[in-house]
Design a protein around this motif. Structure first.
Motif, PDB file in Angstrom:
ATOM      1  N   PHE A 166       0.847  -1.184   0.000  1.00 25.84           N
ATOM      2  CA  PHE A 166       0.000   0.000   0.000  1.00 25.84           C
ATOM      3  C   PHE A 166       0.888   1.241   0.000  1.00 25.84           C
ATOM      4  O   PHE A 166       1.917   1.279   0.676  1.00 25.84           O
ATOM      5  CB  PHE A 166      -0.907   0.021   1.233  1.00 25.84           C
ATOM      6  N   PHE A 167       0.489   2.225  -0.768  1.00 26.75           N
ATOM      7  CA  PHE A 167       1.185   3.511  -0.784  1.00 26.75           C
ATOM      8  C   PHE A 167       0.812   4.274   0.476  1.00 26.75           C
ATOM      9  O   PHE A 167      -0.364   4.524   0.733  1.00 26.75           O
ATOM     10  CB  PHE A 167       0.792   4.299  -2.033  1.00 26.75           C
ATOM     11  N   LYS A 168       1.813   4.629   1.272  1.00 27.81           N
ATOM     12  CA  LYS A 168       1.564   5.255   2.572  1.00 27.81           C
ATOM     13  C   LYS A 168       1.212   6.729   2.373  1.00 27.81           C
ATOM     14  O   LYS A 168       2.089   7.569   2.187  1.00 27.81           O
ATOM     15  CB  LYS A 168       2.786   5.096   3.472  1.00 27.81           C
ATOM     16  N   SER A 169      -0.093   7.024   2.423  1.00 25.67           N
ATOM     17  CA  SER A 169      -0.566   8.390   2.212  1.00 25.67           C
ATOM     18  C   SER A 169      -1.946   8.544   2.841  1.00 25.67           C
ATOM     19  O   SER A 169      -2.927   7.981   2.333  1.00 25.67           O
ATOM     20  CB  SER A 169      -0.639   8.725   0.715  1.00 25.67           C
ATOM     21  N   ASP A 170      -2.025   9.273   3.940  1.00 30.39           N
ATOM     22  CA  ASP A 170      -3.327   9.511   4.567  1.00 30.39           C
ATOM     23  C   ASP A 170      -4.261  10.253   3.618  1.00 30.39           C
ATOM     24  O   ASP A 170      -5.463   9.979   3.565  1.00 30.39           O
ATOM     25  CB  ASP A 170      -3.155  10.326   5.853  1.00 30.39           C
ATOM     26  N   GLU A 171      -3.701  11.207   2.851  1.00 29.49           N
ATOM     27  CA  GLU A 171      -4.522  12.004   1.948  1.00 29.49           C
ATOM     28  C   GLU A 171      -5.206  11.143   0.891  1.00 29.49           C
ATOM     29  O   GLU A 171      -6.331  11.422   0.473  1.00 29.49           O
ATOM     30  CB  GLU A 171      -3.672  13.081   1.261  1.00 29.49           C
ATOM     31  N   LEU A 172      -4.513  10.082   0.442  1.00 30.62           N
ATOM     32  CA  LEU A 172      -5.061   9.195  -0.585  1.00 30.62           C
ATOM     33  C   LEU A 172      -5.678   7.929   0.004  1.00 30.62           C
ATOM     34  O   LEU A 172      -6.076   7.023  -0.726  1.00 30.62           O
ATOM     35  CB  LEU A 172      -3.961   8.813  -1.583  1.00 30.62           C
ATOM     36  N   ASP A 173      -5.720   7.853   1.336  1.00 30.14           N
ATOM     37  CA  ASP A 173      -6.279   6.700   2.049  1.00 30.14           C
ATOM     38  C   ASP A 173      -5.503   5.416   1.751  1.00 30.14           C
ATOM     39  O   ASP A 173      -6.077   4.342   1.587  1.00 30.14           O
ATOM     40  CB  ASP A 173      -7.762   6.515   1.701  1.00 30.14           C
ATOM     41  N   ASP A 174      -4.175   5.551   1.691  1.00 33.78           N
ATOM     42  CA  ASP A 174      -3.268   4.400   1.562  1.00 33.78           C
ATOM     43  C   ASP A 174      -3.694   3.424   0.463  1.00 33.78           C
ATOM     44  O   ASP A 174      -4.038   2.275   0.737  1.00 33.78           O
ATOM     45  CB  ASP A 174      -3.161   3.646   2.900  1.00 33.78           C
ATOM     46  N   PRO A 175      -3.657   3.836  -0.813  1.00 41.31           N
ATOM     47  CA  PRO A 175      -4.141   2.964  -1.886  1.00 41.31           C
ATOM     48  C   PRO A 175      -3.267   1.723  -2.086  1.00 41.31           C
ATOM     49  O   PRO A 175      -2.054   1.757  -1.904  1.00 41.31           O
ATOM     50  CB  PRO A 175      -4.088   3.865  -3.125  1.00 41.31           C
ATOM     51  N   LEU A 176      -3.927   0.645  -2.491  1.00 47.16           N
ATOM     52  CA  LEU A 176      -3.240  -0.599  -2.838  1.00 47.16           C
ATOM     53  C   LEU A 176      -2.394  -0.373  -4.082  1.00 47.16           C
ATOM     54  O   LEU A 176      -2.816   0.316  -5.018  1.00 47.16           O
ATOM     55  CB  LEU A 176      -4.279  -1.689  -3.096  1.00 47.16           C
ATOM     56  N   MET A 177      -1.184  -0.941  -4.109  1.00 45.60           N
ATOM     57  CA  MET A 177      -0.331  -0.822  -5.285  1.00 45.60           C
ATOM     58  C   MET A 177       0.427  -2.119  -5.501  1.00 45.60           C
ATOM     59  O   MET A 177       0.510  -2.962  -4.595  1.00 45.60           O
ATOM     60  CB  MET A 177       0.640   0.366  -5.157  1.00 45.60           C
ATOM     61  N   ASN A 178       0.978  -2.300  -6.703  1.00 49.17           N
ATOM     62  CA  ASN A 178       1.802  -3.473  -6.974  1.00 49.17           C
ATOM     63  C   ASN A 178       3.250  -3.033  -7.214  1.00 49.17           C
ATOM     64  O   ASN A 178       3.582  -1.851  -7.141  1.00 49.17           O
ATOM     65  CB  ASN A 178       1.244  -4.291  -8.147  1.00 49.17           C
ATOM     66  N   GLU A 179       4.099  -3.995  -7.515  1.00 48.77           N
ATOM     67  CA  GLU A 179       5.516  -3.691  -7.703  1.00 48.77           C
ATOM     68  C   GLU A 179       5.747  -2.694  -8.832  1.00 48.77           C
ATOM     69  O   GLU A 179       6.526  -1.742  -8.686  1.00 48.77           O
ATOM     70  CB  GLU A 179       6.309  -4.978  -7.985  1.00 48.77           C
ATOM     71  N   SER A 180       5.069  -2.891  -9.948  1.00 49.65           N
ATOM     72  CA  SER A 180       5.298  -1.997 -11.083  1.00 49.65           C
ATOM     73  C   SER A 180       4.832  -0.575 -10.772  1.00 49.65           C
ATOM     74  O   SER A 180       5.439   0.397 -11.230  1.00 49.65           O
ATOM     75  CB  SER A 180       4.623  -2.529 -12.345  1.00 49.65           C
ATOM     76  N   ASP A 181       3.751  -0.436  -9.986  1.00 48.77           N
ATOM     77  CA  ASP A 181       3.327   0.888  -9.536  1.00 48.77           C
ATOM     78  C   ASP A 181       4.451   1.559  -8.740  1.00 48.77           C
ATOM     79  O   ASP A 181       4.796   2.726  -8.963  1.00 48.77           O
ATOM     80  CB  ASP A 181       2.095   0.800  -8.616  1.00 48.77           C
ATOM     81  N   ALA A 182       5.002   0.814  -7.774  1.00 49.77           N
ATOM     82  CA  ALA A 182       6.036   1.361  -6.892  1.00 49.77           C
ATOM     83  C   ALA A 182       7.292   1.743  -7.678  1.00 49.77           C
ATOM     84  O   ALA A 182       7.921   2.774  -7.405  1.00 49.77           O
ATOM     85  CB  ALA A 182       6.375   0.357  -5.798  1.00 49.77           C
ATOM     86  N   ILE A 183       7.651   0.920  -8.660  1.00 51.97           N
ATOM     87  CA  ILE A 183       8.821   1.224  -9.492  1.00 51.97           C
ATOM     88  C   ILE A 183       8.554   2.450 -10.356  1.00 51.97           C
ATOM     89  O   ILE A 183       9.396   3.349 -10.482  1.00 51.97           O
ATOM     90  CB  ILE A 183       9.204   0.004 -10.350  1.00 51.97           C
TER      91      ILE A 183
END
Length: 237
Positions: free
Chosen positions: A119-136
């Motif tokens: 999960f992308f750590k962001s209170d403003e975005l409500d911690d959205p689910l992400m995968n490896e390619s998103d993170a890269i």
């Protein structure tokens, strides 16, 4: 005097005379729903700090690199300064919480292999689910760093599933956070307490974690005291 660097939902981070060492101070605050629910519980700081210190020492003794240096008071520790990945690294052994809601499942289904989620750590975005390619793509990490994080997470799951089992508890799921030290080593950081994992009593399936606060199931302090007592009894055995 140490300089306050950061005030989070339940912890404060302070600079020290050593630029590579921080002082973390736990507070008596409990939150839920990304801070939408917030309350004060006497002695929660001491309980979370003691449980997390016990867990991090246990993991370190079993080869898991982490940021803990030492405890310096009932609610404070010195830790290695880390450049944190803005990620929540979640492992699920049993269906519960958001996973059950997301897929319309009842709680309690044991997975044949653990579910692994970022999960992308962001209170403003409500911690959205992400995968490896998103993170890269967002420049958060590279493939090798992603592999290292999950290798450590799997090791943590094996070690702590066994530890909590011996303490009469089932490790349902948990959230980890990671950072890089000044020399580039990826280490487990933040904390490990009933605030960031789900624990159920092995026999009764009673909640022994922050769900007692989220769902108004009981007294948070009493439950955390029970978790600590069980872990300390395992250490003494």
């Amino acid at each position: 005097m140490d300089k306050l660097l950061y005030t989070g939902k339940v912890k404060k981070m302070w600079a020290t005379a050593d630029p590579e060492v921080l002082r973390v101070e736990y507070t008596d605050i409990a939150t839920a729903g990304n801070g939408a629910k917030k309350d004060h519980f006497a002695h929660k700081a001491e309980l979370n700090h003691t449980i997390s210190t016990l867990i991090f020492k246990y993991l370190g003794q079993n080869g898991v690199p982490n940021h803990l240096i030492k405890s310096i008071s009932e609610r404070e520790s010195l830790v290695k300064k880390c450049d944190m990945f803005p990620l929540e690294v979640v492992t699920r052994n049993v269906a519960a919480g958001h996973f059950s809601t997301r897929y319309g499942l009842g709680e309690g289904k044991v997975f044949p292999t653990p579910v692994e989620e970022l999960f992308f750590k962001s209170d403003e975005l409500d911690d959205p689910l992400m995968n490896e390619s998103d993170a890269i793509a967002l420049g958060i990490l590279n493939h090798e760093e992603h592999e290292t994080i999950w290798k450590i997470s799997r090791q943590v799951n094996q070690l702590l599933s066994d530890l909590f089992d011996r303490a009469g508890m089932q490790l349902v799921d948990f959230k980890l956070e990671f950072g890089k030290t000044h020399d580039g080593q990826i280490v487990l950081a933040d904390e490990f307490s009933p605030d960031n994992c789900r624990l159920w009593d092995k026999k009764t399936k009673d909640h022994l974690d922050k769900d007692v606060y989220r769902r108004d199931l009981g007294d948070l302090t009493t439950v955390y005291e029970e978790v600590l007592k069980r872990l300390e009894n395992v250490e003494e055995a």
